[in-house]
Design a protein around this motif. Structure first.
Motif, PDB file in Angstrom:
ATOM      1  N   GLY A 175       0.899  -1.094  -0.180  1.00  0.00           N
ATOM      2  CA  GLY A 175       0.022   0.612  -0.005  1.00  0.00           C
ATOM      3  C   GLY A 175       1.040   0.654  -0.148  1.00  0.00           C
ATOM      4  N   ASP A 176       0.456   2.467   0.712  1.00  0.00           N
ATOM      5  CA  ASP A 176       0.949   3.093   0.309  1.00  0.00           C
ATOM      6  C   ASP A 176       1.718   3.562   1.661  1.00  0.00           C
ATOM      7  OD1 ASP A 176       1.594   6.125  -0.168  1.00  0.00           O
ATOM      8  OD2 ASP A 176      -0.799   6.962   0.803  1.00  0.00           O
ATOM      9  N   PRO A 177       3.057   3.929   0.676  1.00  0.00           N
ATOM     10  CA  PRO A 177       3.420   4.175   2.282  1.00  0.00           C
ATOM     11  C   PRO A 177       3.983   4.987   3.286  1.00  0.00           C
ATOM     12  CG  PRO A 177       5.144   4.610   0.059  1.00  0.00           C
ATOM     13  CD  PRO A 177       3.626   3.833  -0.515  1.00  0.00           C
ATOM     14  N   ALA A 178       2.969   6.063   2.356  1.00  0.00           N
ATOM     15  CA  ALA A 178       2.880   7.394   3.918  1.00  0.00           C
ATOM     16  C   ALA A 178       1.465   6.714   4.957  1.00  0.00           C
ATOM     17  CB  ALA A 178       2.016   8.645   3.806  1.00  0.00           C
ATOM     18  N   ALA A 179       0.231   5.940   4.116  1.00  0.00           N
ATOM     19  CA  ALA A 179      -0.816   5.511   4.989  1.00  0.00           C
ATOM     20  C   ALA A 179      -0.286   4.585   6.042  1.00  0.00           C
ATOM     21  CB  ALA A 179      -1.573   4.774   4.278  1.00  0.00           C
ATOM     22  N   ARG A 180       0.907   4.140   6.136  1.00  0.00           N
ATOM     23  CA  ARG A 180       2.084   2.518   6.317  1.00  0.00           C
ATOM     24  C   ARG A 180       1.288   2.961   7.724  1.00  0.00           C
ATOM     25  NH1 ARG A 180       5.503   0.783   1.922  1.00  0.00           N
ATOM     26  NH2 ARG A 180       4.615  -0.203   0.571  1.00  0.00           N
ATOM     27  N   THR A 181       1.230   2.345   8.764  1.00  0.00           N
ATOM     28  CA  THR A 181       1.170   1.916  10.431  1.00  0.00           C
ATOM     29  C   THR A 181       2.826   2.029  10.775  1.00  0.00           C
ATOM     30  OG1 THR A 181      -0.048   0.227  11.158  1.00  0.00           O
ATOM     31  CG2 THR A 181      -1.029   2.213  10.795  1.00  0.00           C
ATOM     32  N   GLU A 182       3.584   2.054  12.098  1.00  0.00           N
ATOM     33  CA  GLU A 182       4.656   1.760  12.362  1.00  0.00           C
ATOM     34  C   GLU A 182       5.220   0.482  13.761  1.00  0.00           C
ATOM     35  OE1 GLU A 182       6.704   5.053  14.661  1.00  0.00           O
ATOM     36  OE2 GLU A 182       7.207   5.712  12.465  1.00  0.00           O
ATOM     37  N   VAL A 183       5.770  -0.042  13.005  1.00  0.00           N
ATOM     38  CA  VAL A 183       5.491  -1.953  13.699  1.00  0.00           C
ATOM     39  C   VAL A 183       6.454  -1.356  14.398  1.00  0.00           C
ATOM     40  CG1 VAL A 183       4.004  -2.452  12.292  1.00  0.00           C
ATOM     41  CG2 VAL A 183       6.652  -2.685  12.015  1.00  0.00           C
ATOM     42  N   SER A 184       6.715  -2.346  15.829  1.00  0.00           N
ATOM     43  CA  SER A 184       7.798  -1.940  16.688  1.00  0.00           C
ATOM     44  C   SER A 184       8.593  -3.564  16.373  1.00  0.00           C
ATOM     45  CB  SER A 184       7.638  -1.859  18.127  1.00  0.00           C
ATOM     46  OG  SER A 184       7.050  -0.322  18.210  1.00  0.00           O
ATOM     47  N   PHE A 185      10.526  -3.057  15.842  1.00  0.00           N
ATOM     48  CA  PHE A 185      10.967  -4.574  16.011  1.00  0.00           C
ATOM     49  C   PHE A 185      11.570  -4.989  16.812  1.00  0.00           C
ATOM     50  CE2 PHE A 185      10.020  -3.692  11.431  1.00  0.00           C
ATOM     51  CZ  PHE A 185       9.376  -5.330  10.992  1.00  0.00           C
ATOM     52  N   GLU A 186      11.557  -6.442  17.425  1.00  0.00           N
ATOM     53  CA  GLU A 186      12.105  -6.335  18.807  1.00  0.00           C
ATOM     54  C   GLU A 186      12.846  -7.127  18.506  1.00  0.00           C
ATOM     55  OE1 GLU A 186       9.183  -7.828  22.107  1.00  0.00           O
ATOM     56  OE2 GLU A 186       7.795  -5.682  21.764  1.00  0.00           O
ATOM     57  N   LEU A 187      14.119  -6.935  18.806  1.00  0.00           N
ATOM     58  CA  LEU A 187      14.780  -7.998  18.214  1.00  0.00           C
ATOM     59  C   LEU A 187      15.444  -8.872  18.767  1.00  0.00           C
ATOM     60  CD1 LEU A 187      17.006  -4.635  15.906  1.00  0.00           C
ATOM     61  CD2 LEU A 187      15.408  -7.310  15.410  1.00  0.00           C
ATOM     62  N   ARG A 188      16.815  -9.979  19.189  1.00  0.00           N
ATOM     63  CA  ARG A 188      17.720 -10.947  19.852  1.00  0.00           C
ATOM     64  C   ARG A 188      18.018 -10.182  20.811  1.00  0.00           C
ATOM     65  NH1 ARG A 188      20.107 -15.695  16.534  1.00  0.00           N
ATOM     66  NH2 ARG A 188      20.916 -14.166  15.698  1.00  0.00           N
ATOM     67  N   ASP A 189      19.096  -9.008  20.060  1.00  0.00           N
ATOM     68  CA  ASP A 189      19.387  -8.470  21.521  1.00  0.00           C
ATOM     69  C   ASP A 189      18.874  -7.317  22.402  1.00  0.00           C
ATOM     70  OD1 ASP A 189      18.903  -6.369  19.787  1.00  0.00           O
ATOM     71  OD2 ASP A 189      20.642  -5.431  19.640  1.00  0.00           O
ATOM     72  N   ASP A 190      17.997  -7.321  22.396  1.00  0.00           N
ATOM     73  CA  ASP A 190      16.928  -6.374  23.276  1.00  0.00           C
ATOM     74  C   ASP A 190      16.371  -5.155  23.408  1.00  0.00           C
ATOM     75  OD1 ASP A 190      16.250  -8.665  25.330  1.00  0.00           O
ATOM     76  OD2 ASP A 190      18.136  -8.497  25.903  1.00  0.00           O
ATOM     77  N   SER A 191      17.341  -4.619  21.766  1.00  0.00           N
ATOM     78  CA  SER A 191      16.725  -3.770  21.274  1.00  0.00           C
ATOM     79  C   SER A 191      15.809  -3.467  20.769  1.00  0.00           C
ATOM     80  CB  SER A 191      18.048  -2.899  19.939  1.00  0.00           C
ATOM     81  OG  SER A 191      17.967  -3.731  18.796  1.00  0.00           O
ATOM     82  N   THR A 192      14.807  -2.463  19.935  1.00  0.00           N
ATOM     83  CA  THR A 192      14.271  -2.482  19.274  1.00  0.00           C
ATOM     84  C   THR A 192      13.943  -1.378  18.694  1.00  0.00           C
ATOM     85  OG1 THR A 192      12.451  -2.080  21.350  1.00  0.00           O
ATOM     86  CG2 THR A 192      11.253  -1.175  19.527  1.00  0.00           C
ATOM     87  N   VAL A 193      13.445  -1.684  17.205  1.00  0.00           N
ATOM     88  CA  VAL A 193      13.473  -1.021  16.177  1.00  0.00           C
ATOM     89  C   VAL A 193      12.454  -0.647  15.404  1.00  0.00           C
ATOM     90  CG1 VAL A 193      15.082  -0.690  13.626  1.00  0.00           C
ATOM     91  CG2 VAL A 193      15.732  -1.132  15.170  1.00  0.00           C
TER      92      VAL A 193
END
Length: 199
Positions: free
Chosen positions: A49-67
């Motif tokens: 879909g439209d990049p501007a309409a995409r919602t943000e998601v949180s990627f919780e990584l194995r090193d305990d950081s979040t992107v």
């Protein structure tokens, strides 16, 4: 007259049982369909879909950081994330969990029509990293142990990358390089492209 009512009751009972059986079959069919949906397919849906309409998601990584960011591309074994105007590349194997709202969770569970994967969807992490090598783009590589390495990727092999370490924001020059690291892909939590680049 009593027979008419008897047959109507039987018909109502039969209809109710038929509806209950159909509901069970529909539920089981949905379970079987969902059993075939992979994480990568769900990531592809989050990036449609439209990049501007995409919602943000949180990627919780194995090193305990979040992107946190919007899915911009999905490859064979990686996902591209746009966050604060920067592009990040996350190997699917480094994802511990993904935080998203309920509507996106339901939408991602219903992949679009089966079709041939796009060129981007067939690209591996090594292929994308080799493109960064070609462009000489400065990056920050966050390892699975939480260490941030800044520099430029000199080479990307089948299962590792060669990183020339230098200060963030500075171009890769021999006099600026303060060391080198071989980093196995399995140890990469994510790669942030430090220049304004889009995948």
């Amino acid at each position: 007259m009593r027979w008419d009512r008897f047959f109507e009751d039987l018909q109502d009972q039969f209809d109710a049982e038929w509806e209950a059986e159909r509901a069970i079959l529909d539920t089981e069919g949905e379970r079987l369909r969902l059993a075939k949906v992979g994480l990568r397919e769900r990531l592809v849906e989050l990036g449609r879909g439209d990049p501007a309409a995409r919602t943000e998601v949180s990627f919780e990584l194995r090193d305990d950081s979040t992107v946190t960011g919007r899915v911009s591309a999905v490859g064979a074994d990686w996902v591209g994330v746009e966050s604060a105007g920067r592009t990040g590349i996350i190997p699917v194997g480094s994802i511990a969990a993904i935080g998203l709202d309920h509507a996106d969770m339901l939408r991602s569970a219903r992949p679009g029509p089966d079709g041939r994967a796009s060129l981007t969807e067939r690209m591996t992490l090594g292929f994308v990293l080799r493109d960064l090598v070609r462009r000489r783009v400065p990056v920050t590589v966050l390892t699975a142990h939480g260490r941030a390495l800044t520099g430029t990727i000199d080479r990307a092999g089948a299962d590792h990358l060669d990183l020339a370490l230098h200060d963030p924001g500075s171009p890769r020059r021999a006099e600026a390089v303060r060391g080198h690291r071989l980093v196995p892909f399995a140890a990469v939590a994510w790669v942030r492209v430090d220049a304004v680049e889009r995948l």
